[in-house]
Design a protein around this motif. Structure first.
Motif, short mmCIF file in Angstrom:
data_model
loop_
_atom_site.label_atom_id
_atom_site.label_comp_id
_atom_site.label_asym_id
_atom_site.label_seq_id
_atom_site.Cartn_x
_atom_site.Cartn_y
_atom_site.Cartn_z
N MET A 1 36.53 -29.57 8.22
CA MET A 1 35.71 -29.85 9.39
C MET A 1 34.75 -28.70 9.63
O MET A 1 35.10 -27.54 9.55
CB MET A 1 36.58 -30.05 10.64
N PHE A 2 33.50 -29.03 9.91
CA PHE A 2 32.49 -28.05 10.28
C PHE A 2 32.24 -28.19 11.78
O PHE A 2 31.89 -29.29 12.26
CB PHE A 2 31.19 -28.29 9.51
N ASP A 3 32.45 -27.10 12.53
CA ASP A 3 32.30 -27.19 13.98
C ASP A 3 31.35 -26.16 14.57
O ASP A 3 31.19 -26.11 15.78
CB ASP A 3 33.67 -27.08 14.66
N LEU A 4 30.71 -25.36 13.73
CA LEU A 4 29.71 -24.40 14.20
C LEU A 4 28.44 -24.53 13.36
O LEU A 4 27.46 -25.08 13.80
CB LEU A 4 30.27 -22.97 14.15
N LEU A 5 28.50 -23.98 12.15
CA LEU A 5 27.37 -24.02 11.23
C LEU A 5 27.79 -24.64 9.91
O LEU A 5 28.96 -24.62 9.53
CB LEU A 5 26.85 -22.61 10.96
N ILE A 6 26.80 -25.18 9.21
CA ILE A 6 26.99 -25.60 7.83
C ILE A 6 25.78 -25.10 7.05
O ILE A 6 24.64 -25.18 7.54
CB ILE A 6 27.14 -27.14 7.71
N SER A 7 26.00 -24.55 5.87
CA SER A 7 24.90 -24.04 5.06
C SER A 7 24.29 -25.19 4.26
O SER A 7 24.92 -26.24 4.07
CB SER A 7 25.41 -22.97 4.10
N PRO A 8 23.06 -25.02 3.79
CA PRO A 8 22.45 -26.07 2.96
C PRO A 8 23.29 -26.40 1.73
O PRO A 8 23.44 -27.57 1.37
CB PRO A 8 21.10 -25.48 2.58
N LYS A 114 33.72 -32.15 15.91
CA LYS A 114 33.29 -32.23 14.50
C LYS A 114 31.77 -32.32 14.44
O LYS A 114 31.19 -33.33 14.04
CB LYS A 114 33.94 -33.43 13.81
N VAL A 115 31.12 -31.26 14.86
CA VAL A 115 29.66 -31.21 14.86
C VAL A 115 29.22 -29.80 14.50
O VAL A 115 29.79 -28.82 15.00
CB VAL A 115 29.09 -31.64 16.23
N ALA A 116 28.24 -29.70 13.61
CA ALA A 116 27.74 -28.40 13.16
C ALA A 116 26.22 -28.45 13.06
O ALA A 116 25.62 -29.51 12.89
CB ALA A 116 28.34 -28.04 11.81
N VAL A 117 25.62 -27.28 13.15
CA VAL A 117 24.18 -27.13 13.02
C VAL A 117 23.88 -26.64 11.60
O VAL A 117 24.56 -25.75 11.09
CB VAL A 117 23.64 -26.12 14.06
N LEU A 118 22.87 -27.24 10.98
CA LEU A 118 22.44 -26.81 9.65
C LEU A 118 21.77 -25.45 9.77
O LEU A 118 20.69 -25.34 10.36
CB LEU A 118 21.50 -27.84 9.03
N ASP A 119 22.39 -24.42 9.21
CA ASP A 119 21.89 -23.06 9.34
C ASP A 119 20.58 -22.91 8.57
O ASP A 119 20.51 -23.19 7.36
CB ASP A 119 22.93 -22.08 8.80
N GLY A 120 19.53 -22.47 9.25
CA GLY A 120 18.22 -22.32 8.63
C GLY A 120 17.39 -23.58 8.66
O GLY A 120 16.22 -23.58 8.26
N GLY A 121 17.98 -24.69 9.11
CA GLY A 121 17.25 -25.93 9.29
C GLY A 121 16.72 -26.55 8.01
O GLY A 121 17.18 -26.26 6.90
N ILE A 122 15.74 -27.41 8.16
CA ILE A 122 15.21 -28.15 7.03
C ILE A 122 14.52 -27.22 6.03
O ILE A 122 14.49 -27.49 4.82
CB ILE A 122 14.26 -29.26 7.51
#
Length: 282
Positions: A1-8, A114-122
């Motif tokens: 589970m990713f609950d903070l950040l997820i990398s590309p 179960k929610v994460a932000v894509l680190d560095g975005g698109i």
């Protein structure tokens, strides 16, 4: 589970089972921007949520520029676009997580972790070799049940009643100029809530728009919070958006317990009876 950040790289390797990717791109000065760039190209299978339409409620003129929507209505909207209680949600934007963090916080507000932000975005996603798709995405509707909230909120009255005491520490996520009351362009009144400290949300990011390490973030945040109890820290900004970015950064740093004043400065300054301070952080 990713609950903070997820990398590309983690996103690219992630199994798409029960994963819902949400495009949160937006510009405060151009409400059509997000839909335009989404149509031009988005992360494959990503659905879209609009800050003004989907991640905000009805404005009354005195509840801020981006008031929170009704919880049940928001839960219904999530279900309609395919998000269920089993979904791993990935939120992204092109502004260092400025808007994606709002969705991160709002899902937690409904009890979904179960929610994460894509680190560095698109931008980071493309740099990692990710591809875009222009196809309009419509996922099957799901069921989303509201659970006990994982986040704490404060009202204008809560903040007002604590002024002049050590009960609450307000931290303002806006740029230093707007906090000081200089060059205000979004709200009719410049300045800040008396006693609030200033921590510009972009301090959470490195030169590439990725979040700083947990260790660096903790140093920066503890220097701001000092001896204040974490459960008495109130995050605010202009309209309750970038304050969520600060809350995410605090969680990355291992600092938990702070809350959000959703109405933030745009709600606060709508009532002339509420006091206003100007100038830099003392």
């Amino acid at each position: 589970m990713f609950d903070l950040l997820i990398s590309p790289s983690q996103l690219l390797a992630l199994s798409k089972d029960n994963v819902v990717i949400v495009d949160c791109r937006h510009q405060l000065t151009d409400g059509e921007y997000g839909q335009k760039v989404y149509a031009e190209g988005h992360i494959p299978s990503a659905v879209r949520l609009h800050l003004d339409v989907d991640l905000s409620g009805e404005k009354t003129g005195n509840n801020g520029r981006h008031p929170l929507p009704n919880r049940e209505a928001f839960a219904s909207k999530l279900a309609k676009i395919g998000i269920s209680n089993a979904s791993q949600v990935i939120a992204y934007d092109d502004a260092g997580g400025m808007y994606a963090a709002r969705l991160w916080w709002m899902l937690r507000w409904l009890g979904h972790d179960k929610v994460a932000v894509l680190d560095g975005g698109i931008q980071a996603y493309l740099a990692a070799g990710g591809l875009l798709d222009a196809e309009l995405v419509a996922l099957p509707a799901a069921e989303f049940v509201i659970k006990p909230t994982l986040e704490k909120t404060y009202s204008a009255d809560d903040v007002l009643s604590a002024l002049g005491s050590n009960q609450l520490l307000v931290v303002d996520a806006r740029a230093a100029g707007r906090y000081a009351g200089e060059g205000e362009t979004l709200d009719p009144v410049g300045g800040h809530i008396p006693g609030a400290k200033n921590y510009f949300f972009q301090r959470n990011l490195d030169a590439n728009g990725c979040f700083l390490s947990a260790e660096v973030l903790k140093q920066q945040w503890m220097a701001t919070i000092e001896n204040q109890a974490l459960d008495a820290v109130v995050n605010q900004c202009g309209s309750g958006v970038t304050a969520c970015h600060n809350l995410l950064a605090q969680r990355i740093a291992g600092i938990a317990g702070a809350g959000l004043y959703p109405g933030s400065w745009s709600e606060w300054c709508a009532d002339a009876s509420r006091p206003v301070a100007t100038g830099p952080t003392p």
